[in-house]
Design an enzyme around this catalytic site. Structure first.
Site, PDB file in Angstrom:
ATOM      1  N   ASP A 143      70.303 -60.712 -30.360  1.00  0.00           N
ATOM      2  CA  ASP A 143      69.759 -59.860 -31.070  1.00  0.00           C
ATOM      3  C   ASP A 143      69.633 -60.146 -32.511  1.00  0.00           C
ATOM      4  O   ASP A 143      70.587 -60.586 -33.214  1.00  0.00           O
ATOM      5  CB  ASP A 143      69.867 -58.481 -30.901  1.00  0.00           C
ATOM      6  CG  ASP A 143      68.985 -57.473 -31.610  1.00  0.00           C
ATOM      7  OD1 ASP A 143      67.603 -57.860 -31.502  1.00  0.00           O
ATOM      8  OD2 ASP A 143      69.402 -56.380 -31.877  1.00  0.00           O
ATOM      9  N   SER A 144      68.537 -59.482 -33.208  1.00  0.00           N
ATOM     10  CA  SER A 144      68.675 -59.883 -34.854  1.00  0.00           C
ATOM     11  C   SER A 144      69.835 -58.944 -35.494  1.00  0.00           C
ATOM     12  O   SER A 144      70.302 -59.190 -36.237  1.00  0.00           O
ATOM     13  CB  SER A 144      67.337 -59.157 -35.344  1.00  0.00           C
ATOM     14  OG  SER A 144      67.139 -57.709 -35.147  1.00  0.00           O
ATOM     15  N   CYS A 177      65.641 -58.854 -28.190  1.00  0.00           N
ATOM     16  CA  CYS A 177      64.999 -58.682 -29.522  1.00  0.00           C
ATOM     17  C   CYS A 177      63.426 -58.917 -29.101  1.00  0.00           C
ATOM     18  O   CYS A 177      63.086 -59.848 -28.709  1.00  0.00           O
ATOM     19  CB  CYS A 177      65.411 -59.363 -30.772  1.00  0.00           C
ATOM     20  SG  CYS A 177      64.618 -59.197 -32.113  1.00  0.00           S
ATOM     21  N   GLU A 195      69.913 -49.310 -37.874  1.00  0.00           N
ATOM     22  CA  GLU A 195      70.655 -50.416 -38.511  1.00  0.00           C
ATOM     23  C   GLU A 195      71.646 -49.842 -39.405  1.00  0.00           C
ATOM     24  O   GLU A 195      72.794 -50.114 -39.811  1.00  0.00           O
ATOM     25  CB  GLU A 195      70.083 -51.479 -39.122  1.00  0.00           C
ATOM     26  CG  GLU A 195      69.402 -52.672 -38.106  1.00  0.00           C
ATOM     27  CD  GLU A 195      70.660 -53.237 -37.480  1.00  0.00           C
ATOM     28  OE1 GLU A 195      71.551 -53.606 -37.949  1.00  0.00           O
ATOM     29  OE2 GLU A 195      70.137 -53.879 -36.137  1.00  0.00           O
ATOM     30  N   CYS A 238      60.899 -52.118 -28.555  1.00  0.00           N
ATOM     31  CA  CYS A 238      62.044 -52.550 -29.584  1.00  0.00           C
ATOM     32  C   CYS A 238      63.395 -52.068 -29.003  1.00  0.00           C
ATOM     33  O   CYS A 238      63.635 -50.985 -28.828  1.00  0.00           O
ATOM     34  CB  CYS A 238      61.644 -52.107 -30.998  1.00  0.00           C
ATOM     35  SG  CYS A 238      62.948 -52.503 -32.257  1.00  0.00           S
ATOM     36  N   HIS A 247      65.888 -51.558 -30.681  1.00  0.00           N
ATOM     37  CA  HIS A 247      66.438 -50.372 -31.283  1.00  0.00           C
ATOM     38  C   HIS A 247      66.194 -49.249 -30.822  1.00  0.00           C
ATOM     39  O   HIS A 247      66.790 -48.071 -31.346  1.00  0.00           O
ATOM     40  CB  HIS A 247      66.164 -50.647 -32.936  1.00  0.00           C
ATOM     41  CG  HIS A 247      66.863 -51.806 -33.479  1.00  0.00           C
ATOM     42  ND1 HIS A 247      66.612 -53.181 -33.336  1.00  0.00           N
ATOM     43  CD2 HIS A 247      68.055 -51.892 -34.492  1.00  0.00           C
ATOM     44  CE1 HIS A 247      67.219 -53.894 -34.116  1.00  0.00           C
ATOM     45  NE2 HIS A 247      68.228 -53.197 -34.864  1.00  0.00           N
TER      46      HIS A 247
END
Lengths: 271, 271
Positions: free
Chosen positions: A11-12, A74, A153, A185, A187
């Site tokens: 993932d990022s 991601c 994040e 997403c 996240h």
């Protein structure tokens, strides 16, 4: 034949940990190696070509550990790089877009499906394409929510600021007749409680993370590659940025200590 | 590469039509051929060896139509024959037990999962095995409901008799702390409303049919075998018993006319 090679998840940043948590829950026998490219997160606002290159670099890094499967956890990277990577490696490659699309397609009653994601994911039209490929009668309403990833994040999952950001971002979606909303997403499951509260009870939320874990299970079974060990596996994590914040979020989300190796990209990325 | 070969779906009778309906809904581009072995239904009370032989005969029959995938849409047949058939043919073979087990494993919160099925399915222990393979902490409560299939094969989906049969059969299960109940027989979705009413709101029902259709989609995508045609496919049905009742139930359940060919087994089965 049973094999105990790891599942490689990338993932990022920390978003893919939502997939890790679900794989740990649904497939507790599987060993995971995880790469969070925190030095270069978020991927959402970056040009497609750059996301493609970063994803390929991480795949090259992880492939040296001989994984039995690659998971691009991601949505932005899945949208731009999945098909190319599938054609380049000999192991199965799972993205997070088709699992979410398939789950939404299976559960919607009205055929009106909402998708929220990063700018890159929404711009790519990947969810519309996946949902229309399944059934041309699906109607898809897409919305980019660029303010969500930075909150996650930073580890800011529940605060007044988070609630207000979610409420303002989803305002236009609440006017529409959708019955199913894809958290497009990885996240966003960190914010699922708030998103659910804002959207109201009648809307089924589809988490890429839950659905991707389920599809990992399906594909490993179909290919006869499920782990059969009885002892719990030891997972391993890599991140390219500052390890402290990554470790703190990972341990909080997964509820256990993690084994983390910081990675420094040899060619620094100049943004 | 896109291919338009059919998906072959087989069952002891009309139960597999619940899978057909979900495949038609979730994958409207896919062409289906279906075999209902109504002359020899139900399979549930038969010895495993016999169910295995019958299933192999139908697979041989269907394989001449060059399907891209085989779906054993009967829990009893899946329990006794899936692994053997997987090792004998070169196309993917999907049963109905693992999809239900994976879905239940993904959705349960307490880890206490109920399974109802035919005597053959419950006796085989196939659900316990699949659920324990996924996670050894799953607790599984199994119950055979031999009175359900005959009701469905007679087309008796909603009546006082049906309600009473379901209520009496599930009585012992209602005392247990399960949060998820697998309808471990493809006939049972015909009775889903009644089962749901009897079990109450807190229990998530898992339909083999919905979940199997979803996994068919996952595997076709993973193997690059999804249909891409825009015109709707024409499905074809075979049944080994009296065609009138089969056609009537199929058309009522699927909501459309069907194209049916009666098949007479060359070697009559002597029970």
């Amino acid at each position: 034949m049973y094999v105990q090679e790891p599942i490689a998840i990338l993932d990022s940043g920390v978003g893919g940990l939502t997939v890790v948590k679900e794989v740990m829950r649904q497939l507790p026998r599987e060993k995971i190696i995880y790469f969070g490219d925190t030095a270069r997160a978020p991927y959402g606002p970056r040009p497609a070509e750059e996301v493609h290159r970063f994803t390929s670099e991480i795949v090259h890094y992880l492939i040296q550990y001989r994984p039995k499967m690659l998971v691009i956890a991601c949505n932005t990277a899945t949208a731009v790089a999945l098909e190319d990577i599938r054609s380049c490696v000999s192991i199965p490659v799972v993205g997070v877009i088709h699992p979410g699309a398939r789950a939404a397609n299976g559960r919607t009653q009205t055929g009106i499906i909402g998708v929220i994601g990063t700018e890159g994911t929404i711009r790519s039209g990947a969810y519309e394409q996946a949902l229309k490929q399944l059934s041309s009668s699906n109607e898809v309403i897409s919305l980019a929510c660029p303010r969500f990833v930075p909150l996650v994040e930073k580890g800011n999952f529940r605060s007044e600021e988070t609630y207000e950001t979610v409420r303002e971002s989803l305002e236009s979606l609440k006017q529409r007749q959708l019955d199913t909303l894809i958290l497009g997403c990885t996240h966003y499951p960190f914010l699922a409680d708030t998103i659910s509260e804002v959207m109201g009870k009648g809307i089924t939320l589809i988490s890429s993370a839950d659905e991707t874990a389920r599809e990992i299970s399906t594909i490993l079974y179909d290919r006869n590659r499920m782990a059969s060990n009885n002892e719990l596996p030891v997972h391993h994590f890599f991140c390219s940025g500052e390890p402290g914040m990554f470790k703190s979020i990972a341990q909080q989300w997964l509820g256990e200590q993690i084994d983390l190796t910081p990675v420094v990209w040899q060619v620094p990325n100049i943004v």
